[in-house]
Design an enzyme around this catalytic site. Structure first.
Site: not given
Length: 465
Positions: A234, A268, A367
Site C-alpha cells: 500500500e 495516503c 503526493e
C-alpha cells in the site's frame, strides 16, 4: 535515520534507542518461525480469545498510548485516541469473523464429479512468518490492520516500524504479549532500513507487507520477487475529491476539509485534489477556503487543535518545495502557503489552498503529505474523470453527486481501489482496502485481506471404489 522519539511540536529529542544486532535479530527470527509451527495448529476460538484480550487492553491504554503517538509523530491527541479505538474495533471484528472468512470452500458437486473426484474442497492454511514494514503516520492502525487478520489466520509477525515511532512499536509487541499470545507470535525489530533485505531473504520469512513510499515499495517488491515471496503493498495516494452540480455543497465543503487535514494531511487516503464542476466551483471554493483558513494550528496535545505539526523537519521542507514550485509556475494561494507566524519551534505549516494548478507543476504529479489542497475547475463529467485519473496513483477517490447516471459513470471509470460517494474515504475492517497503479497491489482488511497470506489448498479425494 536514528531510532528515536523526536517531538514534532518542539523538535526536542525525547528518547533514543539502540538498534538490535545480528544475534538478536537471528534469535527473533528463529523464535517467530518456531512459534509458527505450533501456533498454526491453535483453534480459531483460542486465537479469538487472545485477540479479544488485546482489544480490551488497548481500550484501557488508549489515553497513554494516544499521548505517546502524539509525542512521536504529532497527531492531534483526539485523533490518536480515535486511532486506538479503531484498532480495538478491528481486533474484535476479526476475532468474530475470521473463522467464517477462512471456512472450507466446497465446489459444486457437478464440477467435483467432472474433475474425477468423489469429493473436493479448498482449505486455507497460514503461510508462516510475515514481515511487516510500516510507516509512522498511523503507527497503530497500519500495524493492526495487518496483525489482527494475520494472527487470527495462524501466521506470526515481525514488525519493522518507522524509526521515528519506536515507543509505539515496542508498545505493540508488549500489547500482544500481555494479551497472552505465545512468545514469538508478534515481535518488533528495532533495526534500520538497511536490515530489511537480509530479513526478507531469510528462508524462514514467508511473505511481506509494506505500507509506505514508492521507493520503499519497489525495494521490498524487488527483493521479494527475487526470492519468489508474496507481498502486499500500500503505497502513496493523490486521491481526487470530485464535486458535481447536484452535490450538497455545504456538506461537501465541510467533509472536504476533514478529508484533507485528517492527521495533519499526512494520510495516503486523504483527499488531495479537489476537482469541481465550473457551475459550482466559485461557491465551493469560497466555502472550502474559508473553512480551511478557520482551522486552529497548534500544540497537538491541546484538545482545541485541529492541525498539528508535520512529523519531521524534512517532511515540512518537502511540502514547502511543492507549494513554492506551484506558485512559481502560476498557482494562486487562496489561503495559507507559509509557516504559521510566531511559531519558531516545531514543524508546523498553515492549512493551504492552491488554485490554477497545471501539469507543469510538481504538485500536480507528486503526493502532498501535509495540509495543502489543490483546486481544479472542470467543465463536465468527462473532464472530471480525465483529471481524476491524471495521476500515477490510484488508492481511493471521493465523489459528490446526486445524479444516478454520474454515480455509475464514476464507478466504472475512476482508476482507484475505492470510490466513496457523498462522504470521505475511510478504512473499515469489513471493507477491502488497497490501490491500483503506483498505489500498490493486494488488499488489506475484510476477507480479501485475511486471505492474502494464506495458502488456498485444493484437497481432492478420488472415488472410493
Amino acid at each position: 535515520m536514528p531510532i528515536a522519539t523526536v517531538n514534532p511540536a518542539t523538535g526536542e529529542t525525547l528518547r533514543t534507542f539502540d538498534p538490535i544486532g545480528p544475534e538478536e535479530t537471528e534469535r527473533r527470527l528463529s523464535t517467530a518461525y518456531a512459534t509458527f509451527r505450533t501456533y498454526r495448529t491453535t483453534s480459531f476460538e483460542e486465537r479469538a480469545a487472545l485477540l479479544g484480550r488485546a482489544a480490551d487492553l488497548l481500550d484501557k491504554d488508549a489515553e497513554e498510548i494516544g499521548r505517546t503517538i502524539t509525542e512521536e509523530m504529532g497527531k492531534p491527541l483526539a485523533q490518536a485516541r480515535a486511532e486506538a479505538a479503531k484498532c480495538a474495533k478491528a481486533m474484535r471484528w476479526y476475532a468474530a469473523h475470521a473463522e467464517e472468512l477462512l471456512a472450507d470452500e466446497h465446489p459444486a458437486q457437478a464440477d467435483v464429479r467432472d474433475s474425477g473426484a468423489d469429493r473436493a474442497r479448498v482449505v486455507y492454511r497460514p503461510l508462516g512468518v510475515v514481515l511487516a514494514v510500516m510507516p509512522w503516520n498511523f503507527p497503530l492502525w497500519q500495524v493492526v490492520r495487518f496483525a489482527a487478520p494475520a494472527l487470527m489466520a495462524g501466521n506470526t509477525g515481525l514488525l519493522k516500524h518507522a524509526s521515528n515511532v519506536p515507543q509505539t512499536a515496542l508498545y505493540l509487541e508488549d500489547l500482544f504479549r500481555r494479551a497472552g499470545f505465545p512468545e514469538g507470535c508478534f515481535q518488533t525489530l528495532l533495526v534500520g532500513s538497511g536490515a530489511i533485505e537480509g530479513i526478507l531473504r531469510d528462508r524462514r520469512v514467508a511473505a511481506a507487507t509494506l505500507t509506505g513510499s514508492e521507493p520503499a515499495g519497489r525495494a521490498v517488491a524487488s527483493v521479494a520477487g527475487d526470492e519468489i515471496k508474496k507481498t502486499v503493498l500500500e503505497l502513496g495516494g493523490s486521491d481526487p475529491f470530485v464535486v458535481m452540480p447536484s452535490a450538497d455543497l455545504a456538506g461537501a465543503a465541510k467533509t472536504a476539509v476533514t478529508a484533507r487535514v485528517q492527521n495533519t494531511g499526512q494520510s495516503c487516503i486523504a483527499a488531495k485534489r479537489f476537482i469541481v464542476h465550473e457551475d459550482v466551483y466559485d461557491a465551493f471554493a469560497a466555502l472550502f477556503t474559508d473553512a480551511m483558513r478557520a482551522l486552529t494550528v497548534g500544540d497537538p496535545l491541546d484538545e482545541g487543535t485541529d492541525v498539528g505539526p508535520l512529523s519531521s523537519e524534512q517532511g515540512r521542507a518537502d511540502l514547502e518545495e511543492l507549494v513554492d514550485d506551484a506558485v512559481r509556475h502560476g498557482a494562486a494561494v487562496l489561503c495559507g502557503g507559509r509557516r504559521p507566524p510566531g511559531r519558531d519551534a516545531g514543524w508546523f505549516y498553515e492549512p493551504t489552498v492552491l488554485a490554477g494548478i497545471t501539469g507543469s507543476m510538481r504538485i500536480h504529479r507528486e503526493e502532498t503529505f501535509g495540509p495543502v489542497a489543490t483546486l481544479y475547475r472542470v467543465a463536465d463529467v468527462d473532464e472530471a474523470v480525465a483529471v481524476a485519473n491524471d495521476t500515477s496513483f490510484g488508492l481511493s477517490s471521493n465523489v459528490w453527486t446526486r445524479d444516478a447516471g454520474e454515480t455509475e459513470r464514476f464507478t466504472r471509470d475512476l482508476e482507484a481501489g475505492g470510490v466513496f460517494f457523498n462522504g470521505m474515504t475511510a478504512s473499515h475492517p469489513a471493507l477491502p482496502f488497497g490501490g491500483v497503479k503506483r498505489s500498490g497491489y493486494g488488499r488489506e482488511l475484510a476477507g480479501h485481506g485475511i486471505r492474502e497470506f494464506m495458502n488456498a489448498t485444493t484437497v481432492w479425494y478420488g472415488p472410493a471404489d
